[in-house]
Design a protein around this motif. Sequence first.
Motif, mmCIF file in Angstrom:
data_model
loop_
_atom_site.group_PDB
_atom_site.id
_atom_site.type_symbol
_atom_site.label_atom_id
_atom_site.label_comp_id
_atom_site.label_asym_id
_atom_site.label_seq_id
_atom_site.Cartn_x
_atom_site.Cartn_y
_atom_site.Cartn_z
ATOM 1 N N LYS A 43 0.842 -1.195 0.000
ATOM 2 C CA LYS A 43 0.000 0.000 0.000
ATOM 3 C C LYS A 43 0.873 1.239 0.000
ATOM 4 C CE LYS A 43 -3.862 -2.155 2.425
ATOM 5 N NZ LYS A 43 -4.762 -2.077 3.612
ATOM 6 N N THR A 44 0.649 2.087 -0.956
ATOM 7 C CA THR A 44 1.394 3.336 -1.053
ATOM 8 C C THR A 44 0.523 4.484 -0.567
ATOM 9 O OG1 THR A 44 0.654 3.622 -3.331
ATOM 10 C CG2 THR A 44 2.748 2.476 -2.991
ATOM 11 N N THR A 45 1.151 5.399 0.101
ATOM 12 C CA THR A 45 0.430 6.562 0.610
ATOM 13 C C THR A 45 0.159 7.531 -0.518
ATOM 14 O OG1 THR A 45 2.515 7.620 1.190
ATOM 15 C CG2 THR A 45 1.434 6.293 2.900
ATOM 16 N N ASP A 46 -1.067 7.928 -0.651
ATOM 17 C CA ASP A 46 -1.476 8.852 -1.703
ATOM 18 C C ASP A 46 -1.973 10.122 -1.039
ATOM 19 O OD1 ASP A 46 -2.224 10.111 -3.946
ATOM 20 O OD2 ASP A 46 -3.850 8.740 -4.493
ATOM 21 N N ASN A 47 -1.260 11.208 -1.247
ATOM 22 C CA ASN A 47 -1.616 12.480 -0.614
ATOM 23 C C ASN A 47 -2.499 13.353 -1.489
ATOM 24 O OD1 ASN A 47 -0.057 11.846 1.661
ATOM 25 N ND2 ASN A 47 1.806 12.630 0.673
ATOM 26 N N GLN A 48 -2.978 12.811 -2.583
ATOM 27 C CA GLN A 48 -3.794 13.609 -3.475
ATOM 28 C C GLN A 48 -5.157 13.880 -2.844
ATOM 29 O OE1 GLN A 48 -4.696 11.845 -7.240
ATOM 30 N NE2 GLN A 48 -5.196 13.809 -8.201
ATOM 31 N N VAL A 49 -5.631 15.111 -2.967
ATOM 32 C CA VAL A 49 -6.922 15.514 -2.435
ATOM 33 C C VAL A 49 -8.018 15.043 -3.389
ATOM 34 C CG1 VAL A 49 -8.343 17.462 -1.716
ATOM 35 C CG2 VAL A 49 -5.877 17.503 -1.329
ATOM 36 N N ARG A 50 -9.093 14.519 -2.809
ATOM 37 C CA ARG A 50 -10.216 14.027 -3.608
ATOM 38 C C ARG A 50 -11.476 14.818 -3.280
ATOM 39 N NH1 ARG A 50 -6.919 9.748 -2.878
ATOM 40 N NH2 ARG A 50 -6.595 8.345 -4.672
ATOM 41 N N CYS A 51 -12.169 15.177 -4.294
ATOM 42 C CA CYS A 51 -13.450 15.881 -4.146
ATOM 43 C C CYS A 51 -14.560 14.870 -4.441
ATOM 44 C CB CYS A 51 -13.518 17.070 -5.104
ATOM 45 S SG CYS A 51 -15.058 18.001 -4.986
ATOM 46 N N ILE A 52 -15.279 14.452 -3.402
ATOM 47 C CA ILE A 52 -16.298 13.411 -3.514
ATOM 48 C C ILE A 52 -17.662 14.081 -3.633
ATOM 49 C CG2 ILE A 52 -17.295 11.371 -2.437
ATOM 50 C CD1 ILE A 52 -14.661 10.993 -0.963
ATOM 51 N N LEU A 53 -18.370 13.767 -4.699
ATOM 52 C CA LEU A 53 -19.656 14.396 -4.993
ATOM 53 C C LEU A 53 -20.696 13.328 -5.302
ATOM 54 C CD1 LEU A 53 -18.349 17.153 -7.448
ATOM 55 C CD2 LEU A 53 -18.772 17.421 -4.991
ATOM 56 N N ASP A 54 -21.964 13.705 -5.147
ATOM 57 C CA ASP A 54 -23.065 12.856 -5.604
ATOM 58 C C ASP A 54 -23.185 12.991 -7.118
ATOM 59 O OD1 ASP A 54 -23.686 12.036 -3.048
ATOM 60 O OD2 ASP A 54 -25.110 13.669 -2.708
ATOM 61 N N TYR A 55 -23.262 11.862 -7.798
ATOM 62 C CA TYR A 55 -23.296 11.897 -9.257
ATOM 63 C C TYR A 55 -24.657 12.381 -9.753
ATOM 64 C CZ TYR A 55 -22.983 10.552 -14.116
ATOM 65 O OH TYR A 55 -22.980 10.572 -15.487
ATOM 66 N N ARG A 86 -4.273 19.581 -8.605
ATOM 67 C CA ARG A 86 -5.726 19.614 -8.784
ATOM 68 C C ARG A 86 -6.378 18.372 -8.172
ATOM 69 N NH1 ARG A 86 -9.083 17.624 -12.599
ATOM 70 N NH2 ARG A 86 -7.304 16.917 -13.859
ATOM 71 N N PRO A 87 -7.430 18.563 -7.350
ATOM 72 C CA PRO A 87 -8.065 17.409 -6.700
ATOM 73 C C PRO A 87 -8.732 16.492 -7.705
ATOM 74 C CG PRO A 87 -9.381 19.385 -6.352
ATOM 75 C CD PRO A 87 -8.095 19.833 -6.990
ATOM 76 N N ALA A 88 -8.725 15.218 -7.380
ATOM 77 C CA ALA A 88 -9.377 14.228 -8.237
ATOM 78 C C ALA A 88 -10.863 14.177 -7.899
ATOM 79 C CB ALA A 88 -8.740 12.850 -8.029
ATOM 80 N N ILE A 89 -11.671 14.124 -8.922
ATOM 81 C CA ILE A 89 -13.126 14.073 -8.748
ATOM 82 C C ILE A 89 -13.551 12.611 -8.601
ATOM 83 C CG2 ILE A 89 -15.354 14.682 -9.720
ATOM 84 C CD1 ILE A 89 -13.764 17.086 -9.010
ATOM 85 N N ALA A 90 -14.258 12.320 -7.513
ATOM 86 C CA ALA A 90 -14.809 10.974 -7.291
ATOM 87 C C ALA A 90 -16.301 11.111 -7.028
ATOM 88 C CB ALA A 90 -14.112 10.287 -6.111
ATOM 89 N N TYR A 91 -17.043 10.178 -7.559
ATOM 90 C CA TYR A 91 -18.499 10.237 -7.449
ATOM 91 C C TYR A 91 -19.012 9.079 -6.593
ATOM 92 C CZ TYR A 91 -18.033 13.388 -11.417
ATOM 93 O OH TYR A 91 -17.661 14.422 -12.240
ATOM 94 N N ARG A 92 -20.022 9.367 -5.835
ATOM 95 C CA ARG A 92 -20.736 8.320 -5.106
ATOM 96 C C ARG A 92 -22.166 8.243 -5.638
ATOM 97 N NH1 ARG A 92 -19.874 11.903 -0.398
ATOM 98 N NH2 ARG A 92 -21.520 13.486 -0.414
#
Length: 281
Positions: A43-55, A86-92
């Motif tokens: 497991k590698t540590t990932d410091n990237q910021v994620r923006c979690i949104l409702d799809y 730039r933060p990565a966009i993730a959807y739930r």
Amino acid sequence: MQARDLEKRFCERGYSNRSIKRAYWRAKKTDRASSLHRTRTNKTTDNQVRCILDYNSRSHEIRQILEQHWPVLQVDETLNGMIPSRPAIAYRRNRNLKDLLVRSHYETEEPYLFGSKGPKNGCSPCGKCLACSNILRTDMFRNSSCTKSYEIRQKINCVTKGVVYVAQCPCELLYVGMTTRELRRRVREHILDINAAANETNLQSLKTLPRHFKLKHNSDATLLKFIGIDHVPVGIRGGQWKKLVAQRETRWIFRLDTLVPHGLNEMCYETYQPGPSRDYF
């Protein structure tokens, strides 16, 4: 044979023949021993910021705004070095019709302050209403003969609904009652009935508590004390809640032995069915 059955099931589910054949040959080339051996991934540590949104159908517009304006923040002299990439966009998954219409019957308990033991069970006045002077602060109560004590297992105060209560008389007689409204409203009704009975000459028209206080205690309502002993919460789907509260009252009447002459109860739910013209609850 098993591979043919599995291939048939994948075809029925809509997988293309090309992807099925590719997966088949990949599995055939893999060594059996290596397939059964469990490999551990580092497991590698990932410091990237994620923006979690409702799809939803317009989620791509948020991505376009970030891609267009995030470089402006990075080239700023003050914010340079403080703004990450730039933060990565993730959807739930958004809420569907099932989530809106169906809910679980199991509810989590209310959170309490860290370090405390949670809300303490017992009866207590709220400190904000006129009925507080007649409600005792206690976590236990006794039966009419004072031979057995009971613990209050819920948190009850003046604004609790669906309560079975005990009215304590100065002559150590008990009266068990119930209400599906706020406890303070039923307490105030008892107090007003006792005060109004002071000018009543027809004793037969009076209720149990007003008649007793007029004959024994000169209609002094300040001597009457109340304790909420049991709480019946309303179910999610309602049901026969009023009947359940009345049945719980009957149980406590016989358990505490408060029927005349040992107490002040002259009837209970099993022997008295309220009519439409009288608000028994």
